[in-house]
Design a protein around this motif. Structure first.
Motif, PDB file in Angstrom:
ATOM      1  N   ARG A 154     -17.943   1.311  -5.197  1.00 24.98           N
ATOM      2  CA  ARG A 154     -17.615   2.420  -4.277  1.00 24.98           C
ATOM      3  C   ARG A 154     -16.224   2.208  -3.660  1.00 24.98           C
ATOM      4  O   ARG A 154     -15.434   3.148  -3.524  1.00 24.98           O
ATOM      5  CB  ARG A 154     -18.670   2.466  -3.173  1.00 24.98           C
ATOM      6  CG  ARG A 154     -18.995   3.833  -2.689  1.00 24.98           C
ATOM      7  CD  ARG A 154     -20.442   3.973  -2.276  1.00 24.98           C
ATOM      8  NE  ARG A 154     -20.858   3.184  -1.143  1.00 24.98           N
ATOM      9  CZ  ARG A 154     -21.918   2.362  -1.151  1.00 24.98           C
ATOM     10  NH1 ARG A 154     -22.633   2.207  -2.253  1.00 24.98           N
ATOM     11  NH2 ARG A 154     -22.252   1.686  -0.068  1.00 24.98           N
ATOM     12  N   HIS A 159     -24.323  -6.753  -3.736  1.00 22.50           N
ATOM     13  CA  HIS A 159     -24.019  -5.330  -3.528  1.00 22.50           C
ATOM     14  C   HIS A 159     -22.942  -4.850  -4.506  1.00 22.50           C
ATOM     15  O   HIS A 159     -21.885  -4.359  -4.076  1.00 22.50           O
ATOM     16  CB  HIS A 159     -23.559  -5.090  -2.078  1.00 22.50           C
ATOM     17  CG  HIS A 159     -24.520  -5.579  -1.045  1.00 22.50           C
ATOM     18  ND1 HIS A 159     -25.570  -4.809  -0.586  1.00 22.50           N
ATOM     19  CD2 HIS A 159     -24.601  -6.765  -0.411  1.00 22.50           C
ATOM     20  CE1 HIS A 159     -26.262  -5.505   0.309  1.00 22.50           C
ATOM     21  NE2 HIS A 159     -25.699  -6.702   0.442  1.00 22.50           N
ATOM     22  N   ASP A 192     -19.144   1.405   4.602  1.00 21.35           N
ATOM     23  CA  ASP A 192     -19.022   2.857   4.415  1.00 21.35           C
ATOM     24  C   ASP A 192     -18.335   3.513   5.622  1.00 21.35           C
ATOM     25  O   ASP A 192     -17.542   4.444   5.455  1.00 21.35           O
ATOM     26  CB  ASP A 192     -20.407   3.479   4.185  1.00 21.35           C
ATOM     27  CG  ASP A 192     -20.903   3.227   2.750  1.00 21.35           C
ATOM     28  OD1 ASP A 192     -20.054   2.930   1.880  1.00 21.35           O
ATOM     29  OD2 ASP A 192     -22.117   3.332   2.509  1.00 21.35           O
ATOM     30  N   GLU A 236     -23.284  -2.740   3.755  1.00 16.07           N
ATOM     31  CA  GLU A 236     -23.052  -1.454   3.068  1.00 16.07           C
ATOM     32  C   GLU A 236     -22.749  -0.371   4.090  1.00 16.07           C
ATOM     33  O   GLU A 236     -21.788   0.394   3.970  1.00 16.07           O
ATOM     34  CB  GLU A 236     -24.289  -1.061   2.242  1.00 16.07           C
ATOM     35  CG  GLU A 236     -24.588  -2.040   1.130  1.00 16.07           C
ATOM     36  CD  GLU A 236     -24.664  -1.376  -0.246  1.00 16.07           C
ATOM     37  OE1 GLU A 236     -24.378  -0.166  -0.367  1.00 16.07           O
ATOM     38  OE2 GLU A 236     -25.002  -2.092  -1.201  1.00 16.07           O
ATOM     39  N   LEU A 261     -21.491  -1.449  -3.990  1.00 17.01           N
ATOM     40  CA  LEU A 261     -20.538  -1.320  -2.873  1.00 17.01           C
ATOM     41  C   LEU A 261     -19.120  -1.606  -3.376  1.00 17.01           C
ATOM     42  O   LEU A 261     -18.174  -0.889  -3.036  1.00 17.01           O
ATOM     43  CB  LEU A 261     -20.918  -2.280  -1.735  1.00 17.01           C
ATOM     44  CG  LEU A 261     -19.962  -2.293  -0.539  1.00 17.01           C
ATOM     45  CD1 LEU A 261     -19.922  -0.923   0.146  1.00 17.01           C
ATOM     46  CD2 LEU A 261     -20.356  -3.372   0.468  1.00 17.01           C
TER      47      LEU A 261
END
Ligand code: ZN
Length: 280
Positions: free
Chosen positions: A74, A68, A43, A39, A71
């Motif tokens: 995102r 995840h 990022d 993660e 994630l």
């Protein structure tokens, strides 16, 4: 290639311990107990791309997507394409058709459970669709994948005679676009200039020059990055020499060098181009 030429930026979303062909401390049974960094490092990757207003193709490992899902959400909400890196990170030539298909289905299920649409692109772990596993291409086409990016024009892992530009392959399962990673010439042979140790060891100017050379021919260049390569404090484990080199060689300063490269040319994801833009 038709209009709107852009190069392909691709990210293989996996943990630092997803290394093919190792036993011992990094074997698959131990993965759930190892500290997760994916993660945090993904990022960092997303921030780098946002800085340059660039979108990319993220080949997400199913094992990661399952653990995840936020994630994956995102990555998607930042406008990137979600594609498949399989589920188990096993080399394709170590599988057979049935187990490859099962691995793909489980990966697609994990991506869909995380809110992503069914992926249309696939990248094999360690470029493992090669002369030993060409049976995998019709499987991908039959399952609805539109492109594959698993065949590298490199000795040992792939085959130096494979085409260097995106090209269409007709298979018994249907038609598929193949998107090879960029290679360059050094030490009298091809090196992985588009990613891995070859990209990390090269000066940005060298990489930028090769991208421009391909673009002048009307062809896109394909780069590949792993989030773990951008980890400011990568966990270290003892690996056999060749793996140590491909995983740890010249990680320091890679983020800055990658910044310079991403700023120097137009980049985008593969997906839209594979569906609408190809002239093959
Ligand atoms: Zn991988």
């Amino acid at each position: 290639m038709t209009a709107a030429l852009h190069n392909f930026l691709t990210i293989d979303v996996e943990e630092w311990f997803h290394v093919c062909g190792v036993d011992g401390p990094l074997r698959a049974e131990r993965w759930p107990a190892l500290p997760s960094r994916v993660e945090f490092t993904t990022d960092i990757t997303l921030e780098l791309l946002a800085r340059h207003h660039v979108t990319a193709t993220f080949f997400v490992l199913g094992w990661v997507a399952e653990r995840h899902p936020l994630l994956v959400a995102r990555i998607r909400s930042a406008g990137h394409e979600i594609a498949s890196h399989g589920w188990s990170h096993r080399r394709v030539y170590e599988l057979d058709e049935a187990s490859f298909e099962a691995d793909l289905a489980r990966a697609t299920g994990a991506l869909e459970a995380a809110g992503a649409p069914a992926p249309i692109g696939f990248r094999a772990p360690e470029w493992s669709i090669n002369d030993r596993s060409l049976w995998a291409l019709p499987v991908l086409a039959r399952l609805g994948f539109r492109y594959d990016s698993s065949m590298t024009p490199l000795r040992l892992v792939g085959n130096p005679h494979y085409p260097q530009d995106p090209h269409r392959r007709e298979t018994p399962g249907g038609s598929l676009l193949e998107i090879p990673p960029m290679v360059g010439r050094r030490f009298g042979q091809h090196i992985p200039l588009g990613g891995g140790w070859g990209l990390r060891m090269s000066r940005p100017a060298t990489v930028i020059r090769e991208i421009a050379r391909r673009n002048r021919r009307g062809e896109p260049a394909t780069l590949f990055v792993h989030p773990w390569e951008l980890d400011p404090q990568p966990p270290r484990v003892t690996l056999p020499w060749a793996l140590r080199f491909s995983h740890y060689y010249r990680l320091s300063g890679f983020g800055e060098r990658l910044n310079e490269i991403v700023a120097s040319a137009p980049f985008g994801p593969i997906g839209d181009w594979a569906v609408t833009g190809d002239s093959a």
